[in-house]
Design an enzyme around this catalytic site. Structure first.
Site, PDB file in Angstrom:
ATOM      1  N   GLY A 113     -43.332 -20.519   3.102  1.00 41.82           N
ATOM      2  CA  GLY A 113     -43.164 -21.881   3.610  1.00 41.82           C
ATOM      3  C   GLY A 113     -43.205 -21.883   5.129  1.00 41.82           C
ATOM      4  N   ARG A 133     -48.851 -19.068  -0.178  1.00 44.23           N
ATOM      5  CA  ARG A 133     -48.144 -18.156  -1.091  1.00 44.23           C
ATOM      6  C   ARG A 133     -49.260 -17.449  -1.861  1.00 44.23           C
ATOM      7  NH1 ARG A 133     -42.767 -20.080  -0.197  1.00 44.23           N
ATOM      8  NH2 ARG A 133     -42.697 -22.340  -0.088  1.00 44.23           N
ATOM      9  N   ASP A 180     -37.972 -13.755   3.039  1.00 43.83           N
ATOM     10  CA  ASP A 180     -37.749 -12.443   2.421  1.00 43.83           C
ATOM     11  C   ASP A 180     -38.917 -11.995   1.551  1.00 43.83           C
ATOM     12  OD1 ASP A 180     -37.083 -14.500   0.715  1.00 43.83           O
ATOM     13  OD2 ASP A 180     -35.514 -13.393  -0.319  1.00 43.83           O
ATOM     14  N   THR A 186     -38.264 -19.407   8.269  1.00 46.08           N
ATOM     15  CA  THR A 186     -38.004 -20.281   7.120  1.00 46.08           C
ATOM     16  C   THR A 186     -36.935 -21.294   7.510  1.00 46.08           C
ATOM     17  OG1 THR A 186     -36.994 -20.455   4.921  1.00 46.08           O
ATOM     18  CG2 THR A 186     -36.472 -18.468   6.157  1.00 46.08           C
ATOM     19  N   ASP A 192     -34.846 -22.458   5.579  1.00 42.41           N
ATOM     20  CA  ASP A 192     -33.716 -22.368   4.646  1.00 42.41           C
ATOM     21  C   ASP A 192     -32.474 -21.664   5.213  1.00 42.41           C
ATOM     22  OD1 ASP A 192     -35.425 -23.585   2.862  1.00 42.41           O
ATOM     23  OD2 ASP A 192     -35.991 -21.712   1.868  1.00 42.41           O
ATOM     24  N   ASP A 217     -31.666 -18.664   4.836  1.00 44.03           N
ATOM     25  CA  ASP A 217     -31.113 -17.950   3.678  1.00 44.03           C
ATOM     26  C   ASP A 217     -31.173 -16.429   3.820  1.00 44.03           C
ATOM     27  OD1 ASP A 217     -33.848 -17.818   3.536  1.00 44.03           O
ATOM     28  OD2 ASP A 217     -34.008 -18.376   1.432  1.00 44.03           O
ATOM     29  N   ARG A 244     -33.785 -24.285  -0.760  1.00 41.45           N
ATOM     30  CA  ARG A 244     -33.801 -23.419  -1.955  1.00 41.45           C
ATOM     31  C   ARG A 244     -32.390 -23.228  -2.473  1.00 41.45           C
ATOM     32  NH1 ARG A 244     -38.452 -18.792  -2.003  1.00 41.45           N
ATOM     33  NH2 ARG A 244     -40.120 -20.184  -1.381  1.00 41.45           N
TER      34      ARG A 244
HETATM   35  P1  ADP Z   1     -40.951 -16.493   1.755  1.00 42.55           P
HETATM   36  O1  ADP Z   1     -41.641 -15.453   2.559  1.00 42.55           O
HETATM   37  O2  ADP Z   1     -40.733 -17.760   2.519  1.00 42.55           O
HETATM   38  O3  ADP Z   1     -39.718 -15.961   1.063  1.00 42.55           O
HETATM   39  P2  ADP Z   1     -42.352 -16.315  -0.784  1.00 42.55           P
HETATM   40  O4  ADP Z   1     -41.195 -15.760  -1.539  1.00 42.55           O
HETATM   41  O5  ADP Z   1     -43.199 -17.347  -1.454  1.00 42.55           O
HETATM   42  O6  ADP Z   1     -41.936 -16.963   0.605  1.00 42.55           O
HETATM   43  O7  ADP Z   1     -43.252 -15.062  -0.364  1.00 42.55           O
HETATM   44  C1  ADP Z   1     -44.416 -15.258   0.424  1.00 42.55           C
HETATM   45  C2  ADP Z   1     -45.484 -14.306  -0.027  1.00 42.55           C
HETATM   46  O8  ADP Z   1     -45.071 -12.958   0.190  1.00 42.55           O
HETATM   47  C3  ADP Z   1     -45.833 -14.341  -1.511  1.00 42.55           C
HETATM   48  O9  ADP Z   1     -46.693 -15.416  -1.842  1.00 42.55           O
HETATM   49  C4  ADP Z   1     -46.527 -13.007  -1.673  1.00 42.55           C
HETATM   50  O10 ADP Z   1     -47.840 -13.053  -1.175  1.00 42.55           O
HETATM   51  C5  ADP Z   1     -45.706 -12.112  -0.752  1.00 42.55           C
HETATM   52  N1  ADP Z   1     -44.709 -11.378  -1.545  1.00 42.55           N
HETATM   53  C6  ADP Z   1     -43.533 -11.842  -2.021  1.00 42.55           C
HETATM   54  N2  ADP Z   1     -42.886 -10.900  -2.744  1.00 42.55           N
HETATM   55  C7  ADP Z   1     -43.684  -9.803  -2.741  1.00 42.55           C
HETATM   56  C8  ADP Z   1     -43.609  -8.495  -3.302  1.00 42.55           C
HETATM   57  N3  ADP Z   1     -42.561  -8.115  -4.028  1.00 42.55           N
HETATM   58  N4  ADP Z   1     -44.627  -7.633  -3.071  1.00 42.55           N
HETATM   59  C9  ADP Z   1     -45.687  -8.014  -2.327  1.00 42.55           C
HETATM   60  N5  ADP Z   1     -45.826  -9.221  -1.770  1.00 42.55           N
HETATM   61  C10 ADP Z   1     -44.852 -10.115  -1.969  1.00 42.55           C
HETATM   62  O1  F6P Z   2     -38.650 -22.056   1.697  1.00 53.16           O
HETATM   63  C1  F6P Z   2     -38.898 -23.215   2.416  1.00 53.16           C
HETATM   64  C2  F6P Z   2     -39.010 -24.396   1.521  1.00 53.16           C
HETATM   65  O2  F6P Z   2     -39.286 -25.531   2.314  1.00 53.16           O
HETATM   66  C3  F6P Z   2     -37.805 -24.639   0.605  1.00 53.16           C
HETATM   67  O3  F6P Z   2     -36.745 -25.274   1.301  1.00 53.16           O
HETATM   68  C4  F6P Z   2     -38.435 -25.501  -0.477  1.00 53.16           C
HETATM   69  O4  F6P Z   2     -37.748 -25.387  -1.684  1.00 53.16           O
HETATM   70  C5  F6P Z   2     -39.810 -24.918  -0.595  1.00 53.16           C
HETATM   71  O5  F6P Z   2     -40.092 -24.238   0.625  1.00 53.16           O
HETATM   72  C6  F6P Z   2     -40.883 -25.935  -0.854  1.00 53.16           C
HETATM   73  O6  F6P Z   2     -42.058 -25.245  -1.074  1.00 53.16           O
HETATM   74  P1  F6P Z   2     -43.496 -25.934  -1.092  1.00 53.16           P
HETATM   75  O7  F6P Z   2     -43.886 -26.167   0.337  1.00 53.16           O
HETATM   76  O8  F6P Z   2     -44.330 -24.910  -1.758  1.00 53.16           O
HETATM   77  O9  F6P Z   2     -43.359 -27.227  -1.850  1.00 53.16           O
END
Ligand code: ADP
Ligand code: F6P
Length: 331
Positions: free
Chosen positions: A11, A72, A103, A126, A128, A130, A172
């Protein structure tokens, strides 16, 4: 190290652009070549790469969103996807990578480091807030400001109609946006996942307020308050409103979801400075040969820490702030 890459992932959040700006300008000042990778890991796998110079990041410090784009990318979790990501880095000779995201994005970076020896540094981007290891993530302060400004607007109509409004905010599973915004806009109640969801208490509070002549209420709810999966994201406000109406059928009440507005608009000065300081620190880490580090801020000092240790930490919820919000809202 001669060449580094930078990407934004997951995000988007205000302050990401400030971090990109500082990463690029700081790397150039160290004599490094910098490559922008577009749309996060999707662009890394697909080869969306462009060399960046000082001009490439002109005028972006304040902007919301991310000029590099984000995504993502499920493929990054597969061996084939990771192999393609590595091939892109090798094609451009990129040895170090600054990953700006949450994360999940850090997990992706960790894989590139462990499996392929790429030097990786994470910057927490982010809204969040978090991530336990850092006091603040990039975008949190700006998102809270958006919530506060919008609730201030809402007050005008809610108060003259003696109305209660349930306002859902993002985060989240983390209640920080709701909590900090509730304090700053004087919300009458706040519901966060860390404290559970208590509709009877909300009804009791509204009843009490009405008895003492306070008929408009703002109830801020974090989107993660009920994780029972019975509703899609973005419907918690409606559910809370219905729960309250079950208990107070004649109540004048509305609900709204602030949604993606919270990730839009200019970054606050705090997020701009945080992004810049973190970008500069990330490049310093790479120049010093460090890898698997994440950048954070604690008591106004920017630091770096081992990525896995940082991600293993448990997020601390600010109970005293929660109590304070409740105490100040009492009529
Ligand atoms: P954020 O980074 O905000 O936590 P996501 O959890 O959607 O957002 O993770 C972002 C991207 O990071 C995912 O779409 C994926 O490409 C990559 N990613 C997440 N978890 C893993 C993992 N365990 N191994 C490899 N890539 C990952
Ligand atoms: O992680 C950031 C965030 O904005 C969260 O607060 C929310 O739940 C999510 O991303 C929304 O994701 P998307 O932009 O995929 O709708």
């Amino acid at each position: 190290m001669k060449k580094i890459g930078v990407l934004t992932s997951g995000g988007d959040s205000q302050g990401m652009n400030a971090a990109v700006y500082a990463t690029v300008r700081s790397a150039l000042s160290h004599g490094l070549e910098v490559y922008g990778i577009y749309h996060g890991y999707t662009g890394l796998i697909g080869g969306e790469v462009r060399r960046l110079d000082a001009k490439s990041v002109e005028g972006i410090i304040h902007k919301g969103g991310t000029v590099l784009g984000t995504a993502r990318c499920p493929e990054m979790k597969t061996p084939q996807g990771r192999q393609q990501a590595l091939q892109t880095l090798q094609r451009y000779g990129v040895e170090g990578l600054v990953v700006i995201g949450g994360d999940g994005s850090f997990q992706g970076a960790k894989v590139l480091s462990t499996q392929y020896g790429v030097k990786v540094i994470g910057i927490p981007g982010t809204i969040d807030n978090d991530l336990a290891y850092t006091d603040y993530t990039l975008g949190f302060d700006s998102a809270v400001a958006v919530v506060v400004n919008n609730v201030n607007l809402l007050r005008d109509t809610m108060s003259c109609n003696d109305r209660t409004c349930v306002v859902e905010v993002m985060g989240r599973d983390c209640g920080d946006i709701a909590l900090h915004a509730a304090l700053a806009c004087g919300a009458e109640a706040v519901c966060v996942p860390e404290k559970g969801y208590h509709p009877d208490d909300l009804a009791q509070l509204i009843r009490h307020n009405a008895q003492v002549g306070k008929k408009d209420n703002i109830i801020l709810v974090a989107e993660g308050i009920r994780s029972d999966g019975t509703l899609d994201k973005g419907h918690e406000a409606d559910k809370v409103m219905k729960d309250i109406l079950q208990r107070l059928p004649d109540l004048n009440i509305r609900s709204m979801v602030l949604g993606h507005l919270q990730r839009s608009g200019d970054a606050t000065v705090f997020d701009r400075k945080l992004g810049i300081n973190m970008g500069v620190h990330a490049v310093k880490c790479l120049v010093e040969g460090k890898t698997d580090r994440v950048i954070g801020i604690h008591n106004d000092v920017v630091f770096d820490e081992d990525m896995l240790e940082a991600l293993a930490k448990q997020k601390h919820f600010d109970d005293s702030l929660y109590t304070l919000v409740g105490a100040l809202a009492k009529y």
